[in-house]
Design a protein around this motif. Structure first.
Motif, PDB file in Angstrom:
ATOM      1  N   CYS A 247       0.982  -1.298  -0.231  1.00 22.74           N
ATOM      2  CA  CYS A 247      -0.001   0.024  -0.033  1.00 22.74           C
ATOM      3  C   CYS A 247       0.910   1.319   0.195  1.00 22.74           C
ATOM      4  O   CYS A 247       0.203   2.442  -0.463  1.00 22.74           O
ATOM      5  CB  CYS A 247      -1.013   0.054   1.162  1.00 22.74           C
TER       6      CYS A 247
ATOM      7  N   CYS B 295      -0.922   2.561   4.382  1.00 19.36           N
ATOM      8  CA  CYS B 295      -1.502   1.467   5.000  1.00 19.36           C
ATOM      9  C   CYS B 295      -2.037   1.932   6.364  1.00 19.36           C
ATOM     10  O   CYS B 295      -1.481   2.904   7.039  1.00 19.36           O
ATOM     11  CB  CYS B 295      -0.600   0.249   5.023  1.00 19.36           C
ATOM     12  N   ASP B 296      -3.074   1.209   6.784  1.00 18.50           N
ATOM     13  CA  ASP B 296      -3.788   1.287   8.135  1.00 18.50           C
ATOM     14  C   ASP B 296      -3.086   2.088   9.109  1.00 18.50           C
ATOM     15  O   ASP B 296      -3.421   3.045   9.904  1.00 18.50           O
ATOM     16  CB  ASP B 296      -4.670   0.058   8.567  1.00 18.50           C
TER      17      ASP B 296
ATOM     18  N   CYS C 258      -5.934   0.098   0.187  1.00 20.65           N
ATOM     19  CA  CYS C 258      -7.413  -0.254   0.053  1.00 20.65           C
ATOM     20  C   CYS C 258      -8.451   1.027  -0.417  1.00 20.65           C
ATOM     21  O   CYS C 258      -8.393   1.982   0.225  1.00 20.65           O
ATOM     22  CB  CYS C 258      -7.811  -0.941   1.389  1.00 20.65           C
TER      23      CYS C 258
ATOM     24  N   ALA D  86      -7.740   2.446   6.115  1.00 19.43           N
ATOM     25  CA  ALA D  86      -6.685   3.281   5.575  1.00 19.43           C
ATOM     26  C   ALA D  86      -7.432   4.398   5.012  1.00 19.43           C
ATOM     27  O   ALA D  86      -7.007   5.720   5.273  1.00 19.43           O
ATOM     28  CB  ALA D  86      -6.028   2.527   4.405  1.00 19.43           C
TER      29      ALA D  86
HETATM   30 FE1  FES Z   1      -2.910  -1.561   3.209  1.00 19.61          FE
HETATM   31 FE2  FES Z   1      -5.684  -2.378   3.356  1.00 19.61          FE
HETATM   32  S1  FES Z   1      -4.069  -3.720   3.335  1.00 19.61           S
HETATM   33  S2  FES Z   1      -4.667  -0.508   3.491  1.00 19.61           S
END
Ligand code: FES
Length: 573
Positions: free
Chosen positions: A53, A121-122, A194, A200
Motif C-alpha cells: 500500500c 496503509c492502516d 485499500c 486506511a
Molecule cells: Fe494496506 Fe488495506 S492492506 S490499506
C-alpha cells in the motif's frame, strides 16, 4: 524570519560539531548554501516493498521535495517502520506503538524544523501522527492515496470487502478456486491503499478532518496526477508552516478531534478510528474518551455510499467531491473555526466545496443511512465499553437476545466452526475471547468471525458476534468489538460460557450477560489467567503485553502518553 530554527543548533555552528554535521551531509553532493538557515523539512517515509500500500511513496516524496525547494526549504527524506496490513504477523497493530516510537525518536533526534508524514496503509497513519504529536513540530500529512477501483467480469471489486464475500462464497460452494484466483489480480490493479472506506481510507479522512492535510488529501487516487500536485503543494506549505511556527498542538485541539468524530459518522468510517484517535489525542494531551464518540457521533447520518456499507469506492468518492463535499454538507455540525495546516479554518477550506454525484455523497436531508456513527455499548459484559458500527450491521439484529457459543481462541474457532455437530444456529451469539490488546497480543482484526459453513449454505449472512478483538475497516456485520476490559485480564468476557444468554440492544447502547451475579462471582473466583499467548514470550512482544493499555485508552503504551516536545539538550557524542 528572525526566529532561529531548531536545525541551526546542528548546522549553524562554527565549531567542531558544526563541521561534523555539515561535512558528512556534504558527501551527498549538497552545496553549502543549503545549510544557511533555511527550514529543513524531514520527509518521514513509510515506503516499503513489503508494504504494498506504501510501495509508491518514493515517487510521492519526490513531488514533496519539489514543493519544499520551491518554497525555499531543504528537504531530507528518512525511512521509518512501515506497517503493512496484508503481510505482517501476528497483526500489524502489534507494531503500531513501536513504529510511533521510531517516528518520535527520529524526529526529535534529527535536525528537522518541520515534518511531512507520508502514510498509507492502516497503521502507518496513526503511528506517524502519534509519534509526531509527541514531538510537536510543524507537521503536515500526505497520504499515498487509494488504489483504483477493482474490476472483474464487469463488476466493481472492493479491497477487503469482496475478499470476505469471496471467502464465504468458496466455503459455501458458490465460487470455485479458479475464479477466486482470477479475482486476486483484478482487485489490486494499481498502486495505493485499500480503496473501500476501510481503515486506511478512514484514517486518511480523519487526518483531513483533523486539519492535518491539504483539502482533498483523503480521496485522490494514488496514481492520479493530482495526488502528485497535492504532494508538491504540501511540500511548499510545510515551509510556510515552519515560518509561522504552526505546530501540531495548534491544529490538534479538542474541536479538531470533535470534528473528526462527526466526520467519521458521516463517512461510515472504520471502528479502528476510535482506537487510533484516542491514542493520538492521548499523545497531544487532549481529553477525548469513548463517551465523546457516542455523544458526538450518535445523530450523525452516513452520507457516503461507499463499501463496506455501500456500493462505491474511493475513486468515485473523489470524483463526487471527496471529503470537502461531505464536510460542507455537515458544516453546521462542525467547529468551522478549527485551525488547519493551511493556516486557515476548516470552514475556509471547504467554502467552495461541491458535490458532483448525489448517489455517492448524499444530502444531509436524505442520508444514505440514518445512523453513521460508532455506537458505544456498555453493560455487565463490557463495563469499560465496546463498539459496534450500526451502518455495517443487519437492522434486524441490532436488538437481539441469543445463546452464547464460545470460542476460547481464534485457533479454536477456525478448527471447529465448520463442524457439522457444532451446536449453533442463526440466533446464537458467537463469542470470541483472548484476541484483545494483551490476549492476542496486539488486538487482531478477527472480530468479524466467519459464520459456520452449514449456516452459510442455508443463506444466513449475518449473526451477532462479540469479542475483545478489532475488525478490518473493510468488514461488515453485526459485530461487537473492543470489549473492555478484555478476557485475558479477567474482564467479564472471560466468564461467558456456552449457553449463557446475551442481550444486545444498540439503540439503548446496552450489552448484557444475563447470568445471575452470584454465578458470575463464582466464575470470577475460579478464573485463572490464560497462559502467555504464543507470540508474547519476550522481546518487544513482552514489552507490549506489560505496557499496552485497554481499547478504551487507545491501546497505547502507558509510558508513551503525552507530548515530550522536541528539545534535545545534549550534543551528539
Ligand atoms: Fe494496506 Fe488495506 S492492506 S490499506
Amino acid at each position: 524570519m528572525t526566529r532561529k530554527l531548531r536545525s541551526q543548533d546542528w548546522f549553524g555552528r562554527q565549531d567542531r560539531d558544526g563541521f561534523s554535521h555539515r561535512s558528512w551531509m556534504k558527501n551527498q553532493g549538497l552545496p553549502g548554501h543549503l545549510f544557511d538557515g533555511r527550514p529543513i523539512i524531514g520527509i518521514c517515509n513509510t515506503f516499503s516493498e513489503l508494504n504494498p500500500c506504501n510501495a509508491h511513496l518514493r515517487k510521492i516524496a519526490d513531488h514533496v521535495k519539489r514543493g519544499v525547494y520551491e518554497a525555499g526549504g531543504f528537504p531530507l527524506e528518512f525511512p521509518v517502520s512501515s506497517l503493512g496490513e496484508s503481510l505482517m504477523r501476528p497483526t500489524a497493530m502489534l507494531f503500531r506503538n513501536l513504529a510511533s516510537m521510531d517516528v518520535e525518536e527520529a524526529i526529535r533526534a534529527y535536525p528537522v524544523d518541520g515534518v511531512v508524514l507520508l502514510t498509507g496503509c492502516d497503521k502507518t497513519t496513526p503511528s506517524l501522527v502519534m509519534g509526531a504529536a509527541s514531538c510537536d513540530l510543524p507537521t503536515i500529512v500526505v497520504s499515498g492515496g487509494p488504489m483504483l477501483t477493482g474490476r472483474w467480469r464487469g463488476r466493481k471489486l472492493g479491497s477487503g470487502t469482496d475478499v470476505w464475500h469471496f471467502a464465504d462464497a468458496v466455503r459455501s460452494g458458490a465460487m470455485d478456486f479458479a475464479e477466486f484466483s482470477q479475482a486476486e489480480a483484478a482487485m489490486s490493479r494499481s498502486a495505493g491503499h485499500c480503496m473501500t472506506m476501510g481503515t486506511a481510507s478512514t484514517m486518511a479522512s480523519m487526518v483531513e478532518a483533523l486539519g492535518l492535510t491539504l483539502p482533498e488529501n483523503a480521496a485522490i487516487p494514488a496514481v492520479d496526477s493530482r495526488r502528485y500536485v497535492l504532494a508538491h503543494e504540501s511540500g511548499s506549505r510545510i515551509v510556510g508552516m515552519v515560518h509561522e511556527d504552526l505546530r501540531l498542538s495548534k491544529v490538534l485541539t479538542r474541536p479538531a478531534f470533535e470534528n473528526a468524530i462527526v466526520v467519521n459518522g458521516a463517512i461510515g468510517g472504520s471502528t479502528n478510528a476510535v482506537i487510533h484517535l484516542l491514542a493520538i489525542a492521548g499523545r497531544m494531551g487532549v481529553d477525548i474518551d469513548l463517551s465523546d464518540w457516542d455523544r458526538l457521533g450518535r445523530n450523525v447520518p452516513c452520507l457516503v455510499n461507499l463499501m463496506p456499507s455501500g456500493a462505491h469506492q474511493m475513486e468515485d468518492f473523489y470524483y463526487a467531491g471527496g471529503l470537502p463535499a461531505v464536510m460542507k454538507e455537515i458544516e453546521n455540525l462542525l467547529h468551522g473555526g478549527a485551525l488547519t495546516v493551511t493556516g486557515r479554518s476548516i470552514s475556509d477550506n471547504i467554502a467552495d466545496a461541491e458535490c458532483h454525484d448525489r448517489d455517492v455523497i448524499h444530502e444531509l436531508a436524505s442520508p444514505f443511512k440514518p445512523e453513521g456513527g460508532i455506537a458505544v455499548l456498555r453493560g455487565n459484559l463490557a463495563p469499560d465499553g465496546a463498539v459496534i458500527k450500526p451502518s455495517a450491521a443487519s437492522p434486524h439484529l441490532l436488538k437481539h437476545r441469543g445463546r452464547a457459543v464460545v470460542f476460547e481462541s481464534i485457533e479454536q474457532l477456525h478448527s471447529t466452526i465448520d463442524d457439522d455437530d457444532l451446536d449453533i444456529d442463526e440466533n446464537s451469539v458467537m463469542v470470541l475471547k483472548h484476541c484483545g490488546p494483551k490476549g492476542y497480543p496486539g488486538m487482531a482484526e478477527v472480530g468479524n468471525m466467519p459464520l459456520p459453513a452449514k449456516l452459510l449454505k442455508r443463506g444466513i449472512t449475518d449473526m451477532v458476534r462479540i469479542s475483545d478483538a478489532r475488525m478490518s475497516g473493510t468488514a461488515f456485520g453485526t459485530v461487537v468489538l473492543h470489549v473492555a476490559p478484555e478476557a485475558a485480564i479477567g474482564g467479564p468476557l472471560a466468564l461467558v460460557q456456552n449457553g449463557d444468554m446475551i442481550e444486545l440492544d444498540v439503540s439503548a447502547r446496552r450489552i448484557a450477560l444475563d447470568v445471575p451475579e452470584a454465578e458470575l462471582a463464582r466464575r470470577r473466583d475460579a478464573w485463572q489467567p490464560p497462559p502467555s499467548p504464543p507470540d508474547a514470550r519476550g522481546g518487544y512482544s513482552g514489552l507490549f503485553v506489560r505496557h499496552v493499555m485497554q481499547a478504551d485508552r487507545g491501546a497505547d503504551f502507558d509510558f508513551l502518553v503525552g507530548c515530550r516536545g522536541n528539545e534535545v539538550v545534549r550534543e551528539s557524542h
